[in-house]
Write an enzyme that holds these catalytic residues in place. Structure first.
Site, short mmCIF file in Angstrom:
data_model
loop_
_atom_site.label_atom_id
_atom_site.label_comp_id
_atom_site.label_asym_id
_atom_site.label_seq_id
_atom_site.Cartn_x
_atom_site.Cartn_y
_atom_site.Cartn_z
N LYS A 23 -4.49 -11.74 -7.02
CA LYS A 23 -5.70 -11.87 -6.19
C LYS A 23 -6.86 -11.04 -6.75
CE LYS A 23 -6.22 -9.41 -2.37
NZ LYS A 23 -6.23 -8.82 -1.03
N LYS A 61 0.83 -1.20 0.00
CA LYS A 61 0.00 0.00 0.00
C LYS A 61 0.86 1.25 0.00
CE LYS A 61 -4.48 -1.54 1.64
NZ LYS A 61 -5.49 -1.50 2.71
N LYS A 73 -11.11 -6.16 -4.16
CA LYS A 73 -12.33 -5.36 -4.26
C LYS A 73 -12.08 -3.94 -4.75
CE LYS A 73 -13.40 -5.70 0.56
NZ LYS A 73 -12.43 -5.21 1.54
P1 TYM Z 1 -10.67 -7.39 3.40
O1 TYM Z 1 -11.76 -6.41 3.68
O2 TYM Z 1 -9.66 -7.03 2.39
O3 TYM Z 1 -11.29 -8.77 2.97
C1 TYM Z 1 -12.28 -9.45 3.72
C2 TYM Z 1 -11.98 -10.93 3.76
O4 TYM Z 1 -11.96 -11.47 2.44
C3 TYM Z 1 -10.75 -12.20 2.23
N1 TYM Z 1 -10.37 -12.06 0.83
C4 TYM Z 1 -10.21 -13.06 -0.04
N2 TYM Z 1 -10.30 -14.39 0.10
C5 TYM Z 1 -10.08 -15.15 -1.01
N3 TYM Z 1 -9.76 -14.63 -2.21
C6 TYM Z 1 -9.66 -13.31 -2.40
N4 TYM Z 1 -9.36 -12.81 -3.59
C7 TYM Z 1 -9.87 -12.44 -1.29
N5 TYM Z 1 -9.84 -11.10 -1.12
C8 TYM Z 1 -10.14 -10.88 0.18
C9 TYM Z 1 -9.75 -11.54 3.16
O5 TYM Z 1 -8.67 -12.42 3.46
C10 TYM Z 1 -10.60 -11.25 4.36
O6 TYM Z 1 -10.71 -12.37 5.19
N6 TYM Z 1 -7.65 -6.67 7.29
C11 TYM Z 1 -8.85 -7.33 6.86
C12 TYM Z 1 -10.08 -6.93 7.65
C13 TYM Z 1 -9.97 -7.06 9.13
C14 TYM Z 1 -10.03 -8.27 9.87
C15 TYM Z 1 -9.92 -7.87 11.24
C16 TYM Z 1 -10.14 -9.60 9.52
C17 TYM Z 1 -9.84 -6.03 10.01
N7 TYM Z 1 -9.82 -6.52 11.30
C18 TYM Z 1 -9.94 -8.81 12.26
C19 TYM Z 1 -10.15 -10.55 10.55
C20 TYM Z 1 -10.05 -10.16 11.90
C21 TYM Z 1 -9.10 -6.97 5.40
O7 TYM Z 1 -8.64 -5.97 4.91
O8 TYM Z 1 -9.97 -7.79 4.78
#
Ligand code: TYM
Length: 330
Positions: free
Chosen positions: A195, A113, A198
């Site tokens: 990957k 990032k 979003k």
């Molecule tokens: P985020 O918002 O980017 O994504 C949410 C969840 O989706 C999973 N994910 C994927 N899994 C498979 N293939 C993909 N292409 C893909 N893209 C995203 C992510 O691994 C995630 O589980 N930092 C985290 C959010 C967060 C969090 C937490 C998670 C904040 N606090 C505490 C668990 C516990 C994030 O940015 O996820």
């Protein structure tokens, strides 16, 4: 009474993709039947990159509605918006004082990032995984269902919990990641080596879980594959591997079964059937979402109730932490 606690969160940016759904949210759904589950729309995390306020506000509620639309049930789990529970920020500050700058700087996501947002390498970007550790540790979490990209952050959460427990005495449960064997990294449809993200600017790269059926079909038909004509799961066939993984996740059938059925049927037929299976899986979600998003007051009332429940648990942990580190009772 002795159920394990599950915690996870999602950032309200861009759209909720098929990757988020397969890699994480579909597991949240299964786990709500068996565990004490707490799930959050982690809006404070989204602030680490510049957001347009009106759009962020809209996205937070939209993601909240999406989580309910996929089937997360406020009777079975706690659903809330992170910024409604101020304990997250309090514990983040305390954990900051136990996190080394070196370890935060080594996080892959921070490095990526920082590259992408060269004009805005802010403190929050570096502190992001500490806030994430606070999210998890506040609730004495045993299991964290996430996709593969969050593994490193989870390791930091574990290190911080263990460090704190060793300096004082057992205070935090040390959380375990729950990363699915299949589907932990759903890839971009247009660049299947990377990957599905979003925030991808290329709209053909991702599928939003509320994309209309025609759009889903057309994106899958355009998905990048290869010049062979054989549907087979193996190294070097990133595009086909990705479509097989998606097909398997949305249909409940195994990759082996699908690969043998479609092996010689041609990519056009294969893509058509992947598309139809995705549409069938997502259609009901889209319908429920449209009903939910129309009732803002209901969504806010669910969020408020969730935040109250979450806050009660978080307070308890925070009181314990304050005592251990030597702060004076209020
Ligand atoms: P985020 O918002 O980017 O994504 C949410 C969840 O989706 C999973 N994910 C994927 N899994 C498979 N293939 C993909 N292409 C893909 N893209 C995203 C992510 O691994 C995630 O589980 N930092 C985290 C959010 C967060 C969090 C937490 C998670 C904040 N606090 C505490 C668990 C516990 C994030 O940015 O996820």
């Amino acid at each position: 009474m002795n159920k394990k606690t599950v915690y996870s969160g999602i950032q309200p940016t861009g759209c909720l993709t098929l990757g988020n759904y397969i890699g994480a949210v579909s597991n949240w759904l299964k786990m709500q039947e068996e565990y004490n589950c707490i799930y959050s729309v982690v809006d404070l995390h989204a602030l680490t990159v510049r957001q347009e306020p009106a759009e962020l506000r809209k996205n937070i509620l939209s993601f909240f509605a999406l989580l309910m639309a996929v089937g997360l049930d406020p009777q079975k789990c706690i659903l809330y918006i992170q910024s409604h529970v101020p304990e997250h920020c309090e514990l983040t500050w305390i954990l900051n004082c136990y996190t080394y700058i070196g370890e935060a700087g080594r996080m892959t996501q921070f490095k990526e990032k920082s590259q992408r947002h060269k004009n805005n390498i802010n403190m929050g970007l570096m502190d992001y995984p500490v806030l994430m550790a606070a999210d998890i540790l506040l609730y004495q979490t045993h299991l964290v269902p996430v996709g593969a990209d969050q593994k490193q952050h989870l390791e930091l959460s574990r290190d911080l919990a263990e460090r704190f427990n060793n300096i004082y005495s057992p205070t935090f449960v040390v959380p375990e990641p729950y990363i699915p064997k299949q589907g932990a990294k759903i890839c971009s449809l247009t660049d299947p080596a990377s990957k599905m993200s979003k925030s991808d600017e290329d709209k053909n790269a991702t599928i939003s879980i509320i994309d209309p059926p025609e759009l889903i079909m057309s994106k899958i038909k355009k998905a990048v594959t290869d010049s062979e004509k054989i549907v087979e799961y193996r190294e070097g066939k990133d595009g086909i591997n990705n479509l097989l993984t998606i097909f398997s996740a949305v249909s409940g059938r195994t990759i082996e079964e699908l690969a043998s059925e479609y092996r010689d049927k041609g990519y056009a037929k294969f893509k058509n059937d992947v598309g139809e299976a995705v549409v069938e899986c997502l259609c009901p979600i889209r319908q429920r979402y449209q009903e939910l998003i129309a009732d803002k007051n209901y969504l806010l009332s669910v969020a408020r109730e969730g935040a109250e429940k979450a806050s009660r648990i978080a307070r308890k942990t925070l009181r314990k932490v304050h005592r251990k580190i030597g702060l004076v009772e209020r």
